[in-house]
Write a protein that holds these residues in place. Structure first.
Motif, PDB file in Angstrom:
ATOM      1  N   ASP A   1      16.992 -77.979 -16.304  1.00  0.00           N
ATOM      2  CA  ASP A   1      15.926 -77.119 -16.829  1.00  0.00           C
ATOM      3  C   ASP A   1      15.717 -75.899 -15.932  1.00  0.00           C
ATOM      4  O   ASP A   1      15.504 -74.779 -16.423  1.00  0.00           O
ATOM      5  CB  ASP A   1      14.625 -77.903 -16.946  1.00  0.00           C
ATOM      6  CG  ASP A   1      14.648 -78.889 -18.103  1.00  0.00           C
ATOM      7  OD1 ASP A   1      15.514 -78.735 -18.990  1.00  0.00           O
ATOM      8  OD2 ASP A   1      13.805 -79.811 -18.118  1.00  0.00           O
ATOM      9  N   ALA A   2      15.757 -76.109 -14.612  1.00  0.00           N
ATOM     10  CA  ALA A   2      15.569 -74.990 -13.687  1.00  0.00           C
ATOM     11  C   ALA A   2      16.688 -73.964 -13.853  1.00  0.00           C
ATOM     12  O   ALA A   2      16.433 -72.750 -13.879  1.00  0.00           O
ATOM     13  CB  ALA A   2      15.521 -75.507 -12.253  1.00  0.00           C
ATOM     14  N   LYS A   3      17.908 -74.427 -13.972  1.00  0.00           N
ATOM     15  CA  LYS A   3      19.032 -73.510 -14.135  1.00  0.00           C
ATOM     16  C   LYS A   3      18.927 -72.748 -15.453  1.00  0.00           C
ATOM     17  O   LYS A   3      19.230 -71.548 -15.511  1.00  0.00           O
ATOM     18  CB  LYS A   3      20.346 -74.285 -14.057  1.00  0.00           C
ATOM     19  CG  LYS A   3      20.653 -74.821 -12.663  1.00  0.00           C
ATOM     20  CD  LYS A   3      21.880 -75.708 -12.654  1.00  0.00           C
ATOM     21  CE  LYS A   3      23.136 -74.949 -13.008  1.00  0.00           C
ATOM     22  NZ  LYS A   3      24.342 -75.786 -12.896  1.00  0.00           N
ATOM     23  N   GLN A   4      18.473 -73.418 -16.497  1.00  0.00           N
ATOM     24  CA  GLN A   4      18.323 -72.739 -17.781  1.00  0.00           C
ATOM     25  C   GLN A   4      17.242 -71.664 -17.704  1.00  0.00           C
ATOM     26  O   GLN A   4      17.438 -70.540 -18.202  1.00  0.00           O
ATOM     27  CB  GLN A   4      17.982 -73.756 -18.862  1.00  0.00           C
ATOM     28  CG  GLN A   4      17.856 -73.141 -20.249  1.00  0.00           C
ATOM     29  CD  GLN A   4      17.554 -74.162 -21.319  1.00  0.00           C
ATOM     30  OE1 GLN A   4      17.245 -75.310 -21.039  1.00  0.00           O
ATOM     31  NE2 GLN A   4      17.647 -73.754 -22.577  1.00  0.00           N
ATOM     32  N   MET A   5      16.103 -71.982 -17.072  1.00  0.00           N
ATOM     33  CA  MET A   5      15.014 -71.010 -16.971  1.00  0.00           C
ATOM     34  C   MET A   5      15.389 -69.844 -16.071  1.00  0.00           C
ATOM     35  O   MET A   5      14.904 -68.727 -16.262  1.00  0.00           O
ATOM     36  CB  MET A   5      13.756 -71.698 -16.452  1.00  0.00           C
ATOM     37  CG  MET A   5      13.159 -72.709 -17.421  1.00  0.00           C
ATOM     38  SD  MET A   5      11.610 -73.432 -16.833  1.00  0.00           S
ATOM     39  CE  MET A   5      10.505 -72.025 -16.995  1.00  0.00           C
ATOM     40  N   LEU A   6      16.260 -70.097 -15.089  1.00  0.00           N
ATOM     41  CA  LEU A   6      16.660 -69.047 -14.163  1.00  0.00           C
ATOM     42  C   LEU A   6      17.925 -68.314 -14.612  1.00  0.00           C
ATOM     43  O   LEU A   6      18.364 -67.373 -13.953  1.00  0.00           O
ATOM     44  CB  LEU A   6      16.873 -69.641 -12.766  1.00  0.00           C
ATOM     45  CG  LEU A   6      15.632 -70.240 -12.099  1.00  0.00           C
ATOM     46  CD1 LEU A   6      16.010 -70.942 -10.810  1.00  0.00           C
ATOM     47  CD2 LEU A   6      14.587 -69.165 -11.844  1.00  0.00           C
ATOM     48  N   GLY A   7      18.510 -68.748 -15.714  1.00  0.00           N
ATOM     49  CA  GLY A   7      19.700 -68.089 -16.226  1.00  0.00           C
ATOM     50  C   GLY A   7      20.938 -68.324 -15.381  1.00  0.00           C
ATOM     51  O   GLY A   7      21.783 -67.433 -15.243  1.00  0.00           O
ATOM     52  N   ILE A   8      21.051 -69.509 -14.810  1.00  0.00           N
ATOM     53  CA  ILE A   8      22.184 -69.861 -13.940  1.00  0.00           C
ATOM     54  C   ILE A   8      23.080 -70.844 -14.679  1.00  0.00           C
ATOM     55  O   ILE A   8      22.621 -71.892 -15.123  1.00  0.00           O
ATOM     56  CB  ILE A   8      21.688 -70.480 -12.617  1.00  0.00           C
ATOM     57  CG1 ILE A   8      20.790 -69.481 -11.885  1.00  0.00           C
ATOM     58  CG2 ILE A   8      22.863 -70.896 -11.743  1.00  0.00           C
ATOM     59  CD1 ILE A   8      20.063 -70.077 -10.703  1.00  0.00           C
ATOM     60  N   SER A   9      24.356 -70.517 -14.792  1.00  0.00           N
ATOM     61  CA  SER A   9      25.267 -71.385 -15.537  1.00  0.00           C
ATOM     62  C   SER A   9      26.267 -72.115 -14.647  1.00  0.00           C
ATOM     63  O   SER A   9      26.750 -73.182 -15.008  1.00  0.00           O
ATOM     64  CB  SER A   9      26.033 -70.566 -16.587  1.00  0.00           C
ATOM     65  OG  SER A   9      26.754 -69.506 -15.973  1.00  0.00           O
ATOM     66  N   GLY A  10      26.574 -71.578 -13.485  1.00  0.00           N
ATOM     67  CA  GLY A  10      27.550 -72.202 -12.602  1.00  0.00           C
ATOM     68  C   GLY A  10      26.998 -73.441 -11.912  1.00  0.00           C
ATOM     69  O   GLY A  10      25.802 -73.734 -11.966  1.00  0.00           O
ATOM     70  N   THR A  11      27.882 -74.167 -11.248  1.00  0.00           N
ATOM     71  CA  THR A  11      27.493 -75.413 -10.561  1.00  0.00           C
ATOM     72  C   THR A  11      27.621 -75.322  -9.046  1.00  0.00           C
ATOM     73  O   THR A  11      27.245 -76.252  -8.345  1.00  0.00           O
ATOM     74  CB  THR A  11      28.360 -76.585 -11.051  1.00  0.00           C
ATOM     75  OG1 THR A  11      29.739 -76.306 -10.779  1.00  0.00           O
ATOM     76  CG2 THR A  11      28.168 -76.804 -12.552  1.00  0.00           C
TER      77      THR A  11
END
Length: 234
Positions: free
Chosen positions: A28-38
């Motif tokens: 959820d945090a990555k989605q809200m921050l627009g981060i797709s990589g791992t």
């Protein structure tokens, strides 16, 4: 696991069962921050933990339980904590820390003879404000009665309860998750260099580039505080 915490309006709160649920998941945090990589997942997760700990219950400034956790409020007597704290006008009410309340576990006390007694819900005490997740909750004697007399000693009265947000009774306000993600964003300035880069230039001398823009950080902190203004307990 136990954690002691002296609280601002009287008594001592002891953490009995710590929270285990996520306030914001990594996904959820990555989605809200627009981060797709791992490649930054470990750092993002660490930032989430730090942001939550800065807000949650005893360790944080918000004075509110973000996830389900069990606490015990310890008092010397039932008279210890009868401060008139909004929204309670009942002079016998004992406000509970770290709202919102999910459920009561037990209310116990040592009587003047040193015998451990347990008050029954509905007969020995009642709950005020249950089901109001944005307000504080309290316990009070049942109508037209008073608290029993407890032996005057540390932790003579022990009020154990479960508090925090869940997906059914107390649904977490959206601004809490948004605030955590903003805090994560501030802790991870390397993730979006276009917004975080800051350059200090002196003509004829040179320039220095910083990875964290102080103006952006200040705006972020102000946004977090604005999101949580109506949720602060103390």
């Amino acid at each position: 696991m136990f954690r002691n915490n002296d609280i601002s309006d009287g008594g001592r709160a002891v953490l009995v069962v710590p929270p285990t649920d996520d306030v914001v998941t990594l996904a959820d945090a990555k989605q809200m921050l627009g981060i797709s990589g791992t490649e930054q997942d470990v750092l993002i997760q660490a930032a989430i933990y730090a942001a939550v700990d800065n807000l949650d219950a005893a360790s944080g400034w918000l004075g509110r339980a973000l996830r389900s956790q069990t606490w015990e409020l310890q008092l010397r007597s039932f008279d210890d904590r009868r401060a008139k704290i909004a929204p309670f006008a009942n002079p016998l009410a004992i406000p509970l820390p770290y709202p919102p309340l999910l459920s009561m576990v037990s209310v116990k006390y040592y009587d003047v003879s040193g015998v451990d007694q347990t008050l029954a819900f509905g007969a020995g005490y009642r709950v005020l404000g249950l089901g109001a997740p944005l307000e504080r909750q309290a316990i009070a004697p049942v109508y037209n009665s008073a608290w029993p007399v407890a032996r005057a000693d540390d932790a003579s009265v022990r009020i154990r309860f479960i508090c925090g947000y869940d997906e059914n009774q107390n649904v977490m306000p959206r601004q809490l998750k948004s605030a955590v993600c903003l805090a994560v964003r501030e802790l991870l300035p390397l993730l979006q260099r276009d917004q975080m880069l800051f350059e200090d230039r002196v003509e004829g001398v040179g320039s220095k580039r910083y990875q964290s823009n102080p103006e952006f950080a200040a705006v972020t902190r102000k946004a977090i505080a604005g999101l949580l203004t109506n949720l602060s307990v103390y």
